[in-house]
Structures are given as C-alpha cells and as structure tokens.
Write a protein that holds these residues in place. Structure first.
Motif, PDB file in Angstrom:
ATOM      1  N   SER A   6       2.613  14.762   3.437  1.00 20.91           N
ATOM      2  CA  SER A   6       2.236  13.356   3.355  1.00 20.91           C
ATOM      3  C   SER A   6       0.782  13.208   2.915  1.00 20.91           C
ATOM      4  O   SER A   6      -0.095  13.933   3.372  1.00 20.91           O
ATOM      5  CB  SER A   6       2.419  12.686   4.724  1.00 20.91           C
ATOM      6  OG  SER A   6       3.747  12.833   5.157  1.00 20.91           O
ATOM      7  N   GLY A   7       0.548  12.241   2.031  1.00 25.80           N
ATOM      8  CA  GLY A   7      -0.812  11.864   1.676  1.00 25.80           C
ATOM      9  C   GLY A   7      -1.544  12.828   0.774  1.00 25.80           C
ATOM     10  O   GLY A   7      -2.767  12.766   0.669  1.00 25.80           O
ATOM     11  N   ILE A  56       3.786   2.387  -3.187  1.00 28.11           N
ATOM     12  CA  ILE A  56       3.629   3.843  -3.114  1.00 28.11           C
ATOM     13  C   ILE A  56       3.279   4.404  -4.479  1.00 28.11           C
ATOM     14  O   ILE A  56       2.263   5.071  -4.661  1.00 28.11           O
ATOM     15  CB  ILE A  56       4.906   4.516  -2.569  1.00 28.11           C
ATOM     16  CG1 ILE A  56       5.127   4.146  -1.103  1.00 28.11           C
ATOM     17  CG2 ILE A  56       4.800   6.041  -2.707  1.00 28.11           C
ATOM     18  CD1 ILE A  56       6.400   4.710  -0.499  1.00 28.11           C
ATOM     19  N   GLU A  57       4.103   4.127  -5.487  1.00 27.18           N
ATOM     20  CA  GLU A  57       3.910   4.697  -6.824  1.00 27.18           C
ATOM     21  C   GLU A  57       2.820   3.954  -7.587  1.00 27.18           C
ATOM     22  O   GLU A  57       3.023   2.812  -7.985  1.00 27.18           O
ATOM     23  CB  GLU A  57       5.208   4.591  -7.625  1.00 27.18           C
ATOM     24  CG  GLU A  57       6.220   5.654  -7.340  1.00 27.18           C
ATOM     25  CD  GLU A  57       7.274   5.660  -8.426  1.00 27.18           C
ATOM     26  OE1 GLU A  57       7.496   6.713  -9.034  1.00 27.18           O
ATOM     27  OE2 GLU A  57       7.875   4.611  -8.674  1.00 27.18           O
ATOM     28  N   MET A  58       1.674   4.602  -7.777  1.00 28.31           N
ATOM     29  CA  MET A  58       0.594   3.994  -8.554  1.00 28.31           C
ATOM     30  C   MET A  58      -0.216   5.091  -9.217  1.00 28.31           C
ATOM     31  O   MET A  58      -0.439   6.146  -8.616  1.00 28.31           O
ATOM     32  CB  MET A  58      -0.314   3.143  -7.656  1.00 28.31           C
ATOM     33  CG  MET A  58       0.356   1.937  -7.029  1.00 28.31           C
ATOM     34  SD  MET A  58      -0.792   1.008  -5.968  1.00 28.31           S
ATOM     35  CE  MET A  58      -0.998   2.155  -4.606  1.00 28.31           C
ATOM     36  N   PRO A  59      -0.698   4.849 -10.448  1.00 28.01           N
ATOM     37  CA  PRO A  59      -1.549   5.849 -11.109  1.00 28.01           C
ATOM     38  C   PRO A  59      -2.821   6.121 -10.318  1.00 28.01           C
ATOM     39  O   PRO A  59      -3.306   5.269  -9.571  1.00 28.01           O
ATOM     40  CB  PRO A  59      -1.875   5.201 -12.461  1.00 28.01           C
ATOM     41  CG  PRO A  59      -0.822   4.172 -12.664  1.00 28.01           C
ATOM     42  CD  PRO A  59      -0.445   3.685 -11.294  1.00 28.01           C
ATOM     43  N   THR A  60      -3.362   7.306 -10.461  1.00 23.36           N
ATOM     44  CA  THR A  60      -4.646   7.751  -9.904  1.00 23.36           C
ATOM     45  C   THR A  60      -4.584   8.040  -8.398  1.00 23.36           C
ATOM     46  O   THR A  60      -4.945   9.111  -7.946  1.00 23.36           O
ATOM     47  CB  THR A  60      -5.781   6.741 -10.187  1.00 23.36           C
ATOM     48  OG1 THR A  60      -5.746   6.386 -11.564  1.00 23.36           O
ATOM     49  CG2 THR A  60      -7.134   7.347  -9.870  1.00 23.36           C
ATOM     50  N   MET A  61      -4.112   7.058  -7.609  1.00 25.84           N
ATOM     51  CA  MET A  61      -3.987   7.271  -6.165  1.00 25.84           C
ATOM     52  C   MET A  61      -2.757   6.541  -5.658  1.00 25.84           C
ATOM     53  O   MET A  61      -2.632   5.324  -5.835  1.00 25.84           O
ATOM     54  CB  MET A  61      -5.236   6.758  -5.430  1.00 25.84           C
ATOM     55  CG  MET A  61      -5.208   7.026  -3.916  1.00 25.84           C
ATOM     56  SD  MET A  61      -6.623   6.290  -3.044  1.00 25.84           S
ATOM     57  CE  MET A  61      -7.982   7.261  -3.696  1.00 25.84           C
ATOM     58  N   ASP A  62      -1.838   7.269  -5.039  1.00 33.94           N
ATOM     59  CA  ASP A  62      -0.619   6.618  -4.562  1.00 33.94           C
ATOM     60  C   ASP A  62      -0.851   5.945  -3.207  1.00 33.94           C
ATOM     61  O   ASP A  62      -1.893   6.095  -2.572  1.00 33.94           O
ATOM     62  CB  ASP A  62       0.557   7.601  -4.532  1.00 33.94           C
ATOM     63  CG  ASP A  62       0.467   8.645  -3.421  1.00 33.94           C
ATOM     64  OD1 ASP A  62      -0.467   8.586  -2.596  1.00 33.94           O
ATOM     65  OD2 ASP A  62       1.340   9.534  -3.378  1.00 33.94           O
ATOM     66  N   GLY A  63       0.147   5.188  -2.778  1.00 34.52           N
ATOM     67  CA  GLY A  63      -0.002   4.404  -1.556  1.00 34.52           C
ATOM     68  C   GLY A  63      -0.104   5.227  -0.287  1.00 34.52           C
ATOM     69  O   GLY A  63      -0.794   4.834   0.665  1.00 34.52           O
ATOM     70  N   HIS A  64       0.565   6.371  -0.248  1.00 36.24           N
ATOM     71  CA  HIS A  64       0.453   7.230   0.930  1.00 36.24           C
ATOM     72  C   HIS A  64      -0.961   7.794   1.060  1.00 36.24           C
ATOM     73  O   HIS A  64      -1.537   7.836   2.155  1.00 36.24           O
ATOM     74  CB  HIS A  64       1.469   8.383   0.842  1.00 36.24           C
ATOM     75  CG  HIS A  64       2.872   7.972   1.146  1.00 36.24           C
ATOM     76  ND1 HIS A  64       3.965   8.490   0.498  1.00 36.24           N
ATOM     77  CD2 HIS A  64       3.370   7.079   2.044  1.00 36.24           C
ATOM     78  CE1 HIS A  64       5.061   7.941   0.977  1.00 36.24           C
ATOM     79  NE2 HIS A  64       4.727   7.084   1.912  1.00 36.24           N
ATOM     80  N   HIS A  65      -1.519   8.235  -0.051  1.00 33.25           N
ATOM     81  CA  HIS A  65      -2.877   8.790  -0.020  1.00 33.25           C
ATOM     82  C   HIS A  65      -3.888   7.699   0.332  1.00 33.25           C
ATOM     83  O   HIS A  65      -4.834   7.944   1.110  1.00 33.25           O
ATOM     84  CB  HIS A  65      -3.213   9.409  -1.379  1.00 33.25           C
ATOM     85  CG  HIS A  65      -4.439  10.261  -1.382  1.00 33.25           C
ATOM     86  ND1 HIS A  65      -4.582  11.360  -0.564  1.00 33.25           N
ATOM     87  CD2 HIS A  65      -5.599  10.175  -2.096  1.00 33.25           C
ATOM     88  CE1 HIS A  65      -5.769  11.917  -0.775  1.00 33.25           C
ATOM     89  NE2 HIS A  65      -6.407  11.215  -1.695  1.00 33.25           N
ATOM     90  N   LEU A  66      -3.692   6.506  -0.211  1.00 37.44           N
ATOM     91  CA  LEU A  66      -4.564   5.379   0.109  1.00 37.44           C
ATOM     92  C   LEU A  66      -4.504   5.062   1.603  1.00 37.44           C
ATOM     93  O   LEU A  66      -5.544   4.878   2.261  1.00 37.44           O
ATOM     94  CB  LEU A  66      -4.150   4.150  -0.709  1.00 37.44           C
ATOM     95  CG  LEU A  66      -4.829   2.825  -0.362  1.00 37.44           C
ATOM     96  CD1 LEU A  66      -6.341   2.907  -0.558  1.00 37.44           C
ATOM     97  CD2 LEU A  66      -4.242   1.690  -1.203  1.00 37.44           C
ATOM     98  N   THR A  67      -3.294   5.000   2.153  1.00 40.59           N
ATOM     99  CA  THR A  67      -3.135   4.709   3.582  1.00 40.59           C
ATOM    100  C   THR A  67      -3.812   5.776   4.427  1.00 40.59           C
ATOM    101  O   THR A  67      -4.508   5.465   5.406  1.00 40.59           O
ATOM    102  CB  THR A  67      -1.641   4.627   3.936  1.00 40.59           C
ATOM    103  OG1 THR A  67      -1.011   3.633   3.123  1.00 40.59           O
ATOM    104  CG2 THR A  67      -1.441   4.265   5.402  1.00 40.59           C
ATOM    105  N   LYS A  68      -3.639   7.038   4.067  1.00 41.90           N
ATOM    106  CA  LYS A  68      -4.252   8.148   4.808  1.00 41.90           C
ATOM    107  C   LYS A  68      -5.774   8.026   4.795  1.00 41.90           C
ATOM    108  O   LYS A  68      -6.429   8.216   5.832  1.00 41.90           O
ATOM    109  CB  LYS A  68      -3.812   9.472   4.178  1.00 41.90           C
ATOM    110  CG  LYS A  68      -4.255  10.724   4.908  1.00 41.90           C
ATOM    111  CD  LYS A  68      -3.562  11.939   4.296  1.00 41.90           C
ATOM    112  CE  LYS A  68      -3.873  13.227   5.078  1.00 41.90           C
ATOM    113  NZ  LYS A  68      -5.204  13.737   4.792  1.00 41.90           N
TER     114      LYS A  68
END
Length: 297
Positions: free
Chosen positions: A12-13, A230-242
C-alpha cells in the motif's frame, strides 16, 4: 489472470501500479490490472438494435450479460487485419462490467506513477481520452480514460446529479473541500453535484502531487477534508493518503477515497494507508453522506 494478479499485488502507498499492455491499431495502451477481471478470446456476439456505434453487441459470460466495446472504432483506428490475435479485456469500472475488444495483449508491466506524464497534443490525437502517458525505452504507452469511454457510450453507467436525490440540500459552504481528480469530465460532475448539495468551497487539483503541494504550500488556507481518486499521474491516491496521514501538520485531515477501484484488495490498501472512508464511483449520494459525517454536518 486471477492467479497472475494475486502474485503481483503491491504494497500500500508505494505509488506503483501494474498495467496490462495491449495494442489497438498502431497504438500501444495500458490498463490498470486492478480494473481487469479477465482476458478472453472473442465470444459469439448478440447484436442489439439501436445500440451505440461503438458497441459491437453483448456476450454471455458465466451467466452475466456484458457489452462489448470496439476500442478501435472508439479511438478512430481500423479493425485488425486478420483478427487472430484479437482479445476481449473484461473490465469493471464504476460497478459496471464491459469487455473492450483489442487487437492483441502483450504483457504486464510494473511502473511508478511518477513515470506517467499528463497527456499533451502529441498523444496520437487522443489527448481527450488519455489520462496519462507512460514513457518507456521502447514505446510511448497511453493510459486511456476508460471511464469516459464507457460514460460517453452508456451515460446511465456514469455519475449524475440525480444520484444525490434524497440528500438534504443545505448550506455547507463554510467547509472547504480539496478534491484530487484527474478526469476533466468527473471534475465537472463532482463540482456540479457537490455545489448542488451545498458544498461551494471546493478546490480542485488534477492529480495527487498537486494536491499534496497545495497542502504543503498553503498552511494558511484551511482545508477541512480531502477527497481523492486512486488512479492519477505522478502520485496516486493511496500514496497521497499515506503522505497526509504521516505528516503531523495535516494528519488530522479526513480523507475520502472516491474511485472506481474500490474492490476487496484495494479497499484493504485504503485501510492500510489510513483513509477515513472509501466510496466506489458513481455513488455520489454516499459521497455527500460521508462528507457530512466526517465534517459533523
């Protein structure tokens, strides 16, 4: 396919994803493994009267009736010359199953979201349908906006303001909501829907890194809640949330993951990175309910 997917599940993340590469016409494209249920040989089609020009017909797959979308026609390409390599990529998007007819499927590739750039005018003329471009040594791979393709063909499968019928309309404008969503179509729908519900203090970013930079560079700007795809260029939603939940300055911020990818595996990942709520598109009514709950409205 299912066994292969089990073997490549990512932590995750990590800001990584697995994409299945396939060809249509002269183009090479990718689709997130988590959207794909299976890849099969073309099946016998039943044509439907008055159907959209891009819909070849329907197939029956284990007692499910699934529409088949001719991706070549949707992208402006010719049919494959021989068709002996053609495949159906059966995907689930926004709780709707569809089969994309493609010309060949090559392999699964692991990449970082940082390798994915926003589309530009050089995206083979498909920038309106492209959410990202993966630059690899041997090729440029386009990540298509599959939700938009399906929504254009079957509007009833997408999101609409009517899906918040029954939600109490009141003034919610004193709460500021930051929204990270890369699809222009979905940004417009979210803006119209949340404004209709009374949320008028909305800040939109086109991807996760932009949302993170906003939170870091605007300490004086009070954000009350973050909604992220969740799916986004450069930084996904899981990584952003983390990153949000690990940063003492903003870890108090409630985070809602709003995505077409809220499946069992990805729901577990959302829990691991600390999401306060996870809602599957197109449940706009549920999104407003969770906003109200987390903002104590």
């Amino acid at each position: 396919m299912n066994q292969e997917k089990k073997g490549i599940l990512l932590e995750s993340g990590t800001n990584e994803l697995e994409v299945i590469l396939f060809e249509v016409g002269i183009g090479t494209f990718g689709i997130n493994v988590m959207k794909v249920r299976e890849i099969i040989q073309p099946l016998a089609l039943t044509t439907m009267p008055h159907s959209h020009a891009y819909v070849e017909g329907i197939i029956r797959l284990r007692d499910e009736v699934i529409p088949v979308i001719d991706l070549a026609k949707a992208l402006g390409y010719e049919k494959s010359a021989e068709g002996n390599q053609d495949k159906l990529v059966v995907a689930e998007l926004n709780q709707v199953k569809v089969a994309f007819h493609v010309h060949s499927v090559s392999r699964i590739h692991r990449i970082s979201w940082e390798q994915i750039e926003k589309p530009n005018k050089l995206s083979q003329g498909l920038q309106d349908l492209t959410i990202g471009v993966i630059k690899m040594e041997e090729a440029m791979i386009l990540l298509l906006d599959y939700e938009k393709i399906v929504y254009d063909i079957m509007p009833e499968a997408g999101m609409s303001i009517s899906k918040i019928d029954g939600i109490e309309k009141k003034d919610r404008s004193h709460k500021q909501v930051l929204i990270a969503e890369d699809s222009p179509v979905l940004r417009d729908i979210l803006k119209n829907t949340l404004t209709e519900a009374g949320y008028r203090s909305l800040i939109f970013t086109e991807e996760g890194k932009e949302a993170w930079e906003y939170l870091q560079s605007s300490p004086g700007e009070k954000v009350d809640l973050l909604v992220t795809d969740i799916e986004m260029p450069t930084m996904d939603g899981h990584h952003l949330t983390k990153k949000v939940k690990e940063d003492p300055k903003v870890q108090h911020l409630p985070v809602i993951i709003f995505s077409s990818l809220i499946t069992g595996d990805l729901y577990h990942k959302g829990v691991q990175v600390g999401a306060d709520a996870q809602i599957s598109k197109p449940e706009l009514g549920k999104l407003v309910e969770e906003l109200d709950r987390l903002l104590n409205l």
